[in-house]
Scaffold this motif. Structure first.
Motif: not given
Length: 239
Positions: A72-80
């Motif tokens: 979602g918008n609070h997630d950060v792609r690389a660590p996710y």
């Protein structure tokens, strides 16, 4: 009969409150007399997108059934992606395919169906065996829900998604989160089902001026897909 649970918007931030609410929901699901076939987690799993928040998510979401996620918008792609895997994934349950899709824009609250994700959805649906039904899940709803907060940050290009669905009648429903309220609508002729949030519940304009009701218990949705292709949804709160 396929039984799916859906939760959204855990906003894990290292606080006792966020941890307890997410843990409560997962304990409820793990204790069901009839286990769900899978759990969908439709974004905002972390609140700040830190590696520590995703490590906690992995621990809390551990279950004896498959747990499928999208950002979602609070997630950060690389660590996710390091902890939870790619944002675009397809999972098969007999003659049902569940597509978990990444429509996030880094640093923005709105969602956007990128050309890359749209092409992946098109290829994935096109490769399904005849007779397979599909569900598409992502974070930001593509329609207005009649509250200024989520409506200001929904999917920015719903027409592109509608065109994709028009080309793929095997998609029977769209599942989202983001709005922090259980909701049902219609998009491109399909049911649009919005999961309630784990962290707090959205007050609608007729319910009061403050949008965030932090006293409501966390919520979840159960989606049942029967052998005739009919989808039925039940919403629950977990006291």
């Amino acid at each position: 009969m396929l039984l799916l649970a859906q939760i959204s918007d855990l906003h894990l931030d290292g606080t006792e409150r966020a941890t307890e609410r997410a843990t409560r929901v997962m304990e409820h699901l793990r204790a069901l007399p009839r286990p769900v076939d899978t759990l969908l987690v439709t974004g905002d799993i972390a609140d700040h997108g830190t590696p520590e928040e995703y490590a906690e998510a992995t621990r809390i979401l551990k279950a004896p059934f498959p747990v499928l996620t999208c950002p979602g918008n609070h997630d950060v792609r690389a660590p996710y992606e390091r902890e939870l895997g790619p944002g675009n994934q397809v999972h098969h349950f007999g003659e049902v395919a569940v597509l978990m899709c990444d429509v996030t824009l880094e640093g923005e609250d709105e969602g956007h169906l990128s050309p890359e994700t749209a092409a992946w959805i098109d290829r994935t649906l096109g490769a399904l065996a005849p007779g397979t039904r599909a569900l598409i899940a992502f974070h930001q709803p593509p329609v207005a829900l009649h509250h200024p907060l989520p409506d200001a940050h929904r999917l920015t290009n719903p027409g592109d998604l509608a065109a994709l669905l028009d080309a793929h009648p095997e998609v029977i429903a769209v599942l989202t989160g983001h709005a922090h309220t259980a909701a049902a609508s219609v998009f491109a002729g399909r049911p649009l089902l919005v999961s309630p949030a784990v962290t707090w519940t959205l007050r609608m304009p007729w319910e009061g001026d403050r949008p965030a009701d932090r006293e409501q218990p966390p919520g979840l949705a159960y989606h049942l897909l029967d052998d005739e292709g009919r989808l039925t949804t039940h919403f629950r709160v977990i006291p």
